[in-house]
Design a protein around this motif. Structure first.
Motif, short mmCIF file in Angstrom:
data_model
loop_
_atom_site.label_atom_id
_atom_site.label_comp_id
_atom_site.label_asym_id
_atom_site.label_seq_id
_atom_site.Cartn_x
_atom_site.Cartn_y
_atom_site.Cartn_z
N GLU A 1 44.75 -64.52 -79.42
CA GLU A 1 43.74 -63.63 -79.98
C GLU A 1 43.68 -62.38 -79.42
OE1 GLU A 1 39.59 -64.07 -80.71
OE2 GLU A 1 40.30 -64.57 -82.90
N GLN A 2 43.77 -61.41 -79.83
CA GLN A 2 43.33 -60.08 -79.26
C GLN A 2 41.89 -59.92 -78.67
OE1 GLN A 2 44.04 -56.48 -81.64
NE2 GLN A 2 43.22 -55.40 -80.11
N TYR B 1 33.53 -71.40 -81.45
CA TYR B 1 33.60 -71.51 -82.59
C TYR B 1 35.15 -71.97 -83.23
CZ TYR B 1 33.16 -70.60 -87.77
OH TYR B 1 33.17 -70.81 -89.28
N SER B 2 35.25 -72.85 -83.66
CA SER B 2 36.78 -73.53 -84.03
C SER B 2 36.66 -74.52 -85.19
CB SER B 2 37.31 -74.46 -82.69
OG SER B 2 36.79 -75.80 -82.75
N ASN B 3 37.88 -74.92 -85.77
CA ASN B 3 37.98 -75.99 -86.87
C ASN B 3 38.31 -77.26 -86.37
OD1 ASN B 3 40.41 -75.35 -86.16
ND2 ASN B 3 41.31 -75.32 -88.22
N HIS B 4 38.21 -77.56 -85.16
CA HIS B 4 38.35 -78.83 -84.76
C HIS B 4 37.38 -79.07 -83.51
CE1 HIS B 4 41.50 -81.78 -83.32
NE2 HIS B 4 40.37 -82.16 -82.71
N HIS C 1 45.11 -74.62 -86.06
CA HIS C 1 43.89 -74.48 -85.46
C HIS C 1 43.59 -73.01 -85.40
CE1 HIS C 1 45.23 -78.37 -84.02
NE2 HIS C 1 43.98 -78.79 -83.97
N PHE C 2 42.31 -72.75 -85.49
CA PHE C 2 41.73 -71.50 -84.90
C PHE C 2 40.72 -72.20 -83.88
CE2 PHE C 2 38.72 -72.01 -88.50
CZ PHE C 2 37.53 -71.99 -87.85
N ARG D 1 45.37 -68.97 -81.88
CA ARG D 1 45.55 -70.02 -83.31
C ARG D 1 46.85 -70.42 -83.13
NH1 ARG D 1 41.39 -67.45 -83.65
NH2 ARG D 1 40.60 -66.26 -85.71
N ASN D 2 46.80 -71.46 -84.10
CA ASN D 2 48.48 -72.07 -84.32
C ASN D 2 48.75 -72.25 -85.62
OD1 ASN D 2 46.84 -74.69 -83.83
ND2 ASN D 2 48.94 -75.32 -84.54
N ASN D 3 49.66 -72.25 -86.21
CA ASN D 3 50.10 -72.37 -87.66
C ASN D 3 51.13 -73.49 -87.74
OD1 ASN D 3 48.35 -70.34 -89.07
ND2 ASN D 3 49.44 -68.99 -87.47
#
Length: 335
Positions: free
Chosen positions: A55-56, A159-162, A217-218, A250-252
């Motif tokens: 992330e920037q 702050y994350s989604n995992h 993830h973020f 991030r990963n997609n």
């Protein structure tokens, strides 16, 4: 939390004024000529494929965000009368020497090896830096955490989604101060130099990592320098929050579709057709040194910032960013 297996150890590159060409803050960021600055990586594993990227970095206003203060207030409420948090009245003076800032994919076998036993097989990022204070002369009206006469600490919000607690669960939002379970101070206790008795510089290192790369993830962090003063009679601790930065990754990930499934050799609908990310067309972007100012935040409406010539050491990392950013933007716009 700091010092946890399969976890985020957090790191901070401090910042960004230089990145944006602004001059409102007195500290600067310098890059090590021997550092590792890989911004993007493509992976193609059994059953899934995807990309991960940094992330920037973004400047955070002196004193911290409202989200940080919600966590600090909750923390102080646990210890009535023992902690008081304040916003600094002056910006930091000094510089940050960025040693390493890079992305890790499943094929990366040495993620975080600079500061710990390396991770592999998952996704994450690595950030390592030193803060060099300005040693101000006696009587200088601008306060600065020098680490010589004051107790300087790092505070990090994640702050994350995992979430790693309570049971390492993907899809469970994590919004925390990056501290150990049961810790009674708000300070980051991982790979960092804090407190008295060490040289004037302050070290920070973090390797936020997740071991389920087939999931997307973020992971975002806010990192701040803070100064603690303690009343020796009441034992109350007053903590001043200085400037900080936001950093992260991030990963997609998406399932692969084989030729037998009519998917054309693994390019899925996620790419929107014509926008497929393959090993061939990302070879130039994979593991490339990119300028931090051109990192994609994941916002499809974001335009890449132009770094004015001559902006310190960004020329080090300057080739080929546009193609990588466009690839990522095409992908997000098609989703």
């Amino acid at each position: 939390m700091a010092l946890r297996k399969d976890s985020l150890l957090g790191l901070a590159i401090s910042l960004v004024v230089t990145l944006t060409g602004q001059s409102a803050i007195a500290f600067t960021i310098n890059f090590s000529s021997n550092g590792r600055f890989d911004a993007f990586i493509y992976y193609d594993e059994y059953g899934y494929q995807g990309e991960a990227y940094l992330e920037q970095p973004q400047e955070i206003e002196r004193g911290g965000t409202n989200e940080l203060w919600q966590l600090l207030n909750s923390f102080s409420n646990m210890y009535p009368g023992r902690w008081e948090f304040r916003r600094a009245e002056n910006d930091l003076q000094g510089s940050f020497n960025l040693l390493n800032y890079y992305i890790c994919g499943p094929q990366t076998t040495d993620c975080g090896a600079e500061i710990q036993d390396p991770f592999s097989g998952g996704v994450g990022g690595m950030l390592e830096l030193l803060y060099y204070p300005v040693l101000l002369p006696p009587g200088d009206p601008i306060p600065d955490p020098t680490g010589v006469t004051r107790r300087v600490q790092w505070i990090q919000r994640v702050y994350s989604n995992h979430s790693l607690e309570p049971d390492d669960q993907h899809g469970l939002i994590e919004n925390i101060l990056d501290i150990d379970l049961g810790q009674t101070t708000p300070y980051y206790t991982g790979h960092a130099g804090n407190g008295f008795g060490i040289p004037p510089y302050r070290f920070f290192g973090d390797v936020p990592y997740r071991i389920d790369p087939a999931e997307s993830h973020f992971w975002d962090a806010e990192l701040y320098l803070a100064e603690e003063m303690q009343d020796l009679v009441t034992r109350k601790r007053t903590v001043t929050i200085y400037n900080g930065i936001k950093w992260g990754w991030r990963n997609n990930s998406r399932p692969k579709i084989s030729d037998d499934d009519g998917g054309g050799g693994g390019c899925t609908g996620y790419s929107g057709g014509g926008g497929c990310l393959t090993a061939a067309n990302t070879n130039a972007a994979k593991n490339r040194e990119l300028p931090l100012s051109d990192f994609d935040s994941g916002d499809p409406n974001q335009l890449p910032e132009k770094v004015p010539e001559p902006t310190t050491i960004f020329g080090l990392l300057a080739l080929g960013a546009a193609s990588t950013i466009q690839i990522l933007k095409n992908k997000f716009n098609k989703q």
